[in-house]
Design a protein around this motif. Structure first.
Motif, PDB file in Angstrom:
ATOM      1  N   UNK A  51      37.799  80.287   2.964  1.00  0.00           N
ATOM      2  CA  UNK A  51      36.889  80.627   4.066  1.00  0.00           C
ATOM      3  C   UNK A  51      36.011  79.459   4.490  1.00  0.00           C
ATOM      4  N   UNK A  52      35.894  78.442   3.674  1.00  0.00           N
ATOM      5  CA  UNK A  52      35.098  77.288   4.083  1.00  0.00           C
ATOM      6  C   UNK A  52      35.962  76.182   4.669  1.00  0.00           C
ATOM      7  N   UNK A  53      37.235  76.138   4.283  1.00  0.00           N
ATOM      8  CA  UNK A  53      38.095  75.050   4.748  1.00  0.00           C
ATOM      9  C   UNK A  53      39.062  75.454   5.858  1.00  0.00           C
ATOM     10  N   UNK A  77      36.470  78.197   8.775  1.00  0.00           N
ATOM     11  CA  UNK A  77      35.065  78.099   8.355  1.00  0.00           C
ATOM     12  C   UNK A  77      34.230  79.250   8.911  1.00  0.00           C
ATOM     13  N   UNK A  78      33.877  80.189   8.037  1.00  0.00           N
ATOM     14  CA  UNK A  78      33.070  81.327   8.447  1.00  0.00           C
ATOM     15  C   UNK A  78      31.678  81.191   7.842  1.00  0.00           C
ATOM     16  N   UNK A  79      30.696  81.619   8.607  1.00  0.00           N
ATOM     17  CA  UNK A  79      29.321  81.555   8.123  1.00  0.00           C
ATOM     18  C   UNK A  79      28.738  82.945   7.903  1.00  0.00           C
ATOM     19  N   UNK A  80      29.503  83.984   8.257  1.00  0.00           N
ATOM     20  CA  UNK A  80      29.005  85.334   8.014  1.00  0.00           C
ATOM     21  C   UNK A  80      29.190  85.694   6.541  1.00  0.00           C
ATOM     22  N   UNK A  81      28.433  86.670   6.050  1.00  0.00           N
ATOM     23  CA  UNK A  81      28.491  87.021   4.624  1.00  0.00           C
ATOM     24  C   UNK A  81      29.887  87.504   4.199  1.00  0.00           C
ATOM     25  N   UNK A 120      20.532  90.374  16.008  1.00  0.00           N
ATOM     26  CA  UNK A 120      20.541  91.448  15.017  1.00  0.00           C
ATOM     27  C   UNK A 120      21.923  91.958  14.685  1.00  0.00           C
ATOM     28  N   UNK A 121      22.919  91.089  14.691  1.00  0.00           N
ATOM     29  CA  UNK A 121      24.303  91.449  14.409  1.00  0.00           C
ATOM     30  C   UNK A 121      24.763  90.725  13.152  1.00  0.00           C
ATOM     31  N   UNK A 122      25.453  91.448  12.295  1.00  0.00           N
ATOM     32  CA  UNK A 122      26.037  90.854  11.080  1.00  0.00           C
ATOM     33  C   UNK A 122      27.484  91.289  10.931  1.00  0.00           C
ATOM     34  N   UNK A 123      28.287  90.394  10.446  1.00  0.00           N
ATOM     35  CA  UNK A 123      29.650  90.719  10.030  1.00  0.00           C
ATOM     36  C   UNK A 123      29.671  90.626   8.516  1.00  0.00           C
ATOM     37  N   UNK A 124      30.241  91.627   7.876  1.00  0.00           N
ATOM     38  CA  UNK A 124      30.383  91.635   6.425  1.00  0.00           C
ATOM     39  C   UNK A 124      31.870  91.646   6.111  1.00  0.00           C
ATOM     40  N   UNK A 125      32.348  90.585   5.488  1.00  0.00           N
ATOM     41  CA  UNK A 125      33.767  90.467   5.151  1.00  0.00           C
ATOM     42  C   UNK A 125      34.022  90.875   3.715  1.00  0.00           C
ATOM     43  N   UNK A 126      34.974  91.789   3.544  1.00  0.00           N
ATOM     44  CA  UNK A 126      35.343  92.281   2.218  1.00  0.00           C
ATOM     45  C   UNK A 126      36.820  91.996   1.960  1.00  0.00           C
TER      46      UNK A 126
END
Length: 160
Positions: free
Chosen positions: A82-84, A87-91, A56-62
């Protein structure tokens, strides 16, 4: 504090979402930048996300370009970075201002709920972290120098 879950934000791919989608989760909200000395923290953030996301944990990157022009790219460039590179998978969300008249309403709420040193409400630099409990009623602020892995104990406490 107003209900942060009533705020909306646009994702990197242009979708408008409500933060109400994250109600009931522990949130780590971070203003990020791709050309900052703290950018390697993306790795630590992703490690935290992988460790706790199933609980139940989320990271939100702004992404934010208000500090030293360290996030000059558009959403497509940020998404590619962020993909190369990290590589992050959080929103990840569209670029926002975190200070000033054009600050995103979410950041206005976070700054009021968790002032910084000596009561200052402004965000001082990239990778300032706000840890929010499941109800959105408790917010803790952490400096850019705080490494993501150093937040594990606080995250564990909020996850229960």
């Amino acid at each position: 504090m107003s209900d942060i879950f009533q705020q909306n934000a646009r994702t990197l791919d242009g979708r408008e979402v409500t933060l109400g989608d994250y109600r009931g989760k522990v949130l780590l909200i971070v203003n990020v930048a791709s050309k900052c000395g703290f950018t390697p923290q993306y790795s630590g953030l992703e490690a935290l996300y992988q460790r706790y996301k199933d609980r139940g944990f989320e990271i939100l990157g702004f992404p934010c370009n208000q500090f030293g022009n360290q996030e000059p790219g558009d959403e497509a460039e940020i998404a590619q970075f962020c993909s190369l590179t990290y590589p992050v998978s959080f929103p990840m969300f569209a670029k926002v201002d975190v200070n000033g008249d054009d600050a995103h309403p979410l950041y206005r709420e976070l700054r009021k709920a968790a002032p910084g040193v000596l009561g200052s409400t402004s965000v001082k630099w990239n990778f300032t972290k706000f840890l929010v409990n499941r109800e959105g009623s408790k917010v803790q602020r952490f400096a850019p120098t705080t490494k993501p892995e150093d937040l594990a104990a606080e995250i564990e406490t909020l996850l229960g």
